[in-house]
Design a protein around this motif. Structure first.
Motif, PDB file in Angstrom:
ATOM      1  N   TYR A 189       0.842  -1.205   0.000  1.00 13.87           N
ATOM      2  CA  TYR A 189       0.000   0.000   0.000  1.00 13.87           C
ATOM      3  C   TYR A 189       0.869   1.243   0.000  1.00 13.87           C
ATOM      4  N   THR A 190       0.325   2.341  -0.477  1.00 16.72           N
ATOM      5  CA  THR A 190       1.020   3.635  -0.363  1.00 16.72           C
ATOM      6  C   THR A 190       0.071   4.605   0.341  1.00 16.72           C
ATOM      7  N   GLN A 191       0.642   5.411   1.200  1.00 16.61           N
ATOM      8  CA  GLN A 191      -0.165   6.425   1.913  1.00 16.61           C
ATOM      9  C   GLN A 191       0.366   7.787   1.500  1.00 16.61           C
ATOM     10  N   SER A 192      -0.530   8.678   1.153  1.00 15.41           N
ATOM     11  CA  SER A 192      -0.044  10.000   0.742  1.00 15.41           C
ATOM     12  C   SER A 192      -0.893  11.096   1.376  1.00 15.41           C
ATOM     13  N   TYR A 193      -0.327  12.284   1.350  1.00 19.75           N
ATOM     14  CA  TYR A 193      -1.066  13.445   1.856  1.00 19.75           C
ATOM     15  C   TYR A 193      -0.830  14.609   0.918  1.00 19.75           C
ATOM     16  N   SER A 194      -1.885  15.266   0.515  1.00 18.50           N
ATOM     17  CA  SER A 194      -1.748  16.440  -0.343  1.00 18.50           C
ATOM     18  C   SER A 194      -1.998  17.679   0.511  1.00 18.50           C
ATOM     19  N   PRO A 195      -0.932  18.463   0.777  1.00 20.12           N
ATOM     20  CA  PRO A 195      -1.125  19.661   1.607  1.00 20.12           C
ATOM     21  C   PRO A 195      -2.077  20.656   0.933  1.00 20.12           C
ATOM     22  N   ALA A 196      -2.036  20.706  -0.405  1.00 20.31           N
ATOM     23  CA  ALA A 196      -2.884  21.690  -1.087  1.00 20.31           C
ATOM     24  C   ALA A 196      -4.362  21.406  -0.855  1.00 20.31           C
ATOM     25  N   SER A 197      -4.723  20.128  -0.949  1.00 18.99           N
ATOM     26  CA  SER A 197      -6.149  19.804  -0.736  1.00 18.99           C
ATOM     27  C   SER A 197      -6.416  19.327   0.686  1.00 18.99           C
ATOM     28  N   GLN A 198      -5.358  19.185   1.447  1.00 20.69           N
ATOM     29  CA  GLN A 198      -5.468  18.741   2.848  1.00 20.69           C
ATOM     30  C   GLN A 198      -6.218  17.411   2.958  1.00 20.69           C
ATOM     31  N   GLN A 199      -5.863  16.505   2.086  1.00 19.34           N
ATOM     32  CA  GLN A 199      -6.529  15.200   2.065  1.00 19.34           C
ATOM     33  C   GLN A 199      -5.502  14.070   2.089  1.00 19.34           C
ATOM     34  N   HIS A 200      -5.833  13.035   2.864  1.00 21.82           N
ATOM     35  CA  HIS A 200      -5.027  11.814   2.876  1.00 21.82           C
ATOM     36  C   HIS A 200      -5.637  10.802   1.899  1.00 21.82           C
ATOM     37  N   ARG A 201      -4.774   9.886   1.476  1.00 15.79           N
ATOM     38  CA  ARG A 201      -5.270   8.839   0.575  1.00 15.79           C
ATOM     39  C   ARG A 201      -4.385   7.594   0.757  1.00 15.79           C
ATOM     40  N   VAL A 202      -5.014   6.430   0.731  1.00 16.66           N
ATOM     41  CA  VAL A 202      -4.254   5.177   0.748  1.00 16.66           C
ATOM     42  C   VAL A 202      -4.656   4.388  -0.497  1.00 16.66           C
ATOM     43  N   THR A 203      -3.657   3.789  -1.128  1.00 15.09           N
ATOM     44  CA  THR A 203      -3.945   2.910  -2.270  1.00 15.09           C
ATOM     45  C   THR A 203      -3.412   1.523  -1.952  1.00 15.09           C
ATOM     46  N   PHE A 204      -4.287   0.542  -2.057  1.00 13.81           N
ATOM     47  CA  PHE A 204      -3.899  -0.857  -1.790  1.00 13.81           C
ATOM     48  C   PHE A 204      -3.807  -1.608  -3.113  1.00 13.81           C
ATOM     49  N   GLN A 205      -2.730  -2.366  -3.286  1.00  9.69           N
ATOM     50  CA  GLN A 205      -2.632  -3.261  -4.450  1.00  9.69           C
ATOM     51  C   GLN A 205      -3.109  -4.639  -3.989  1.00  9.69           C
ATOM     52  N   LEU A 206      -4.129  -5.131  -4.638  1.00  6.94           N
ATOM     53  CA  LEU A 206      -4.694  -6.413  -4.183  1.00  6.94           C
ATOM     54  C   LEU A 206      -4.234  -7.558  -5.090  1.00  6.94           C
TER      55      LEU A 206
END
Ligand code: FHN
Length: 418
Positions: free
Chosen positions: A372-389
């Motif tokens: 998985y990768t976890q990211s944060y966009s300061p501009a949109s102030q949003q977190h996101r996780v992407t899982f490879q299944l």
């Protein structure tokens, strides 16, 4: 009103078996050639069956196919932790040996056995909590019971019925069959505040740990019962339970084949558990004492899934509400662990707004780690996780990915412009 029932076994159980079984099971949904379009256990009312005719059904009721151990093992194999059986439904017929009314399965049928006693014994052996359904207000057989046809309800002495049938029968149920997990009261109808209080006190005075369902009326229940087959849309705090059918009836109807599929049952279980509730799922055995094969097949199929994935169900707590709908599935939650249930398989899953740091992600059944990768966009102030299944799901019903996270409480972003 938010309720806390205070019983750990019930709060951790998450899944139970409801059993509607009575004289209506013998009628099986058809009376004098007319099929009822309604729920089977109401056939006496809906088809205006005279009391004397309905009583005669008892003379034919001989469910020699009944086997308490089989029923209890089915519940256990299905992953259910408690069993609630109709000790007396609205028709007024006691499915146990009652001393205060001859209108019971031991005295009024050729069967002559007490199935409740046999079930209680089997439940004690298999570690399933024995519980009773009891229709406290409606009794279509007692002249003062609510819904007794020949007399208008306003001319009845409801208190006499409560004192001479309902309460003594509850005492029997609470003293003849060992420890009882809960009494599932239903349809309070004309129960006053005082009536509900008296019944709740009666139960607690005999068995202080025995729960009473929300339908005792007037907020005297230990937990909230939702409407039949009704799943709250949002997470709901406190203790609550959804009673639900496998087809479109509670009591057996030989022609009701509208069965839910196993996947639908898993999905209902996830919706209910993730929102904080218990799922009480019904079976309706027939007049021979046999649980319909379709019910058995569905329960066993879900049970196999429960055996490998139970950790994501039992003792889970209300899961945090994600701001987006997830087209692929649901989350269940225990402090420190979030279970991602993927029902609709895909090669990768994105979860927005998830701000907690994930320590590790892996498949529940196999332990295989998930990238998985976890990211944060300061501009949109949003977190996101992407899982490879993996290419294929582990289980076509539902594949569970466990996320171990740092925080006891989960952190979520509020919605923002991406
Ligand atoms: O009238 C009953 C019905 O027969 C059935 O027992 C269900 C189960 O929740 N409760 C009542 C209707 O809500």
């Amino acid at each position: 009103m938010v309720k806390n029932c205070g019983q750990k076994w019930w709060q951790e159980a998450k899944y139970g078996m409801f059993i509607h079984w009575g004289l209506y099971s013998q009628i099986a949904g058809e009376w004098k050639g007319v099929r009822t379009p309604h729920i089977g256990e109401w056939i006496m009312k809906h088809q205006n069956i005279p009391i004397s005719d309905y009583e005669k059904v008892a003379c034919e009721f001989n469910p020699t196919g009944f086997n308490a151990v089989d029923w209890v093992r089915l519940a256990k194999d299905a992953g259910m932790k408690y069993l609630v059986i109709t000790a007396k439904h609205h028709d007024g017929f006691a499915m146990y040996h009652s001393k205060c009314s001859k209108y019971n399965i031991v005295d009024a049928t050729p069967f002559g056995r007490d199935p409740i006693e046999e079930l209680a014994e089997a439940c004690a052996k298999e570690g399933i909590k024995m519980c009773f359904y009891y229709s406290q207000a409606q009794d279509w057989h007692d002249p003062d019971g609510y819904g007794y046809g020949p007399v208008p309800d306003e001319r009845k002495n409801f208190k006499r019925y409560l004192d001479e049938k309902c309460k003594p029968q509850l005492v029997e149920l609470l003293t003849q069959y060992g420890d009882i997990g809960l009494i599932w009261f239903d349809t309070p109808m004309i129960m006053s505040n005082e009536h509900s209080r008296e019944l709740a006190n009666l139960v607690k005075n005999i068995q202080p740990d025995c729960l009473v369902s929300g339908r005792i009326g007037n907020q005297f229940g230990d937990y909230m019962s939702t409407g039949d087959n009704m799943i709250p849309v949002l997470p709901y705090l406190g203790d609550w339970e959804v009673p639900a059918t496998l087809n479109d009836t509670w009591g057996y109807k030989y022609f009701d084949e509208n069965w839910k599929q196993s996947k639908e049952i898993v999905e209902c279980l996830l919706k209910i558990n993730s929102r904080g509730g218990n799922y009480l799922l019904n079976v309706g055995p027939d007049g021979r004492g046999i649980i319909p094969q379709a019910s058995i097949d569905i329960l066993r199929c879900v049970g196999r899934w429960m055996q490998s994935n139970g950790e994501s169900i039992y003792a889970t707590k209300v899961a945090p509400l994600f701001p987006y709908e997830m087209p692929w599935g649901y989350f269940t939650w225990k402090p420190g662990k979030l279970f991602m249930h993927v029902l609709e398989w895909r090669s990768s899953v994105q979860v927005h707004c998830f701000a907690s740091r994930i320590k590790k992600a892996y498949l529940l059944t196999m332990g295989e780690e998930i990238f998985y990768t976890q990211s944060y966009s300061p501009a949109s102030q949003q977190h996101r996780v992407t899982f490879q299944l993996p290419e294929k799901p582990v289980d076509p019903l539902d594949t569970v990915v466990v996320m171990e996270i740092n925080e006891e409480e989960m952190l979520l972003d509020t919605l923002n412009t991406l």
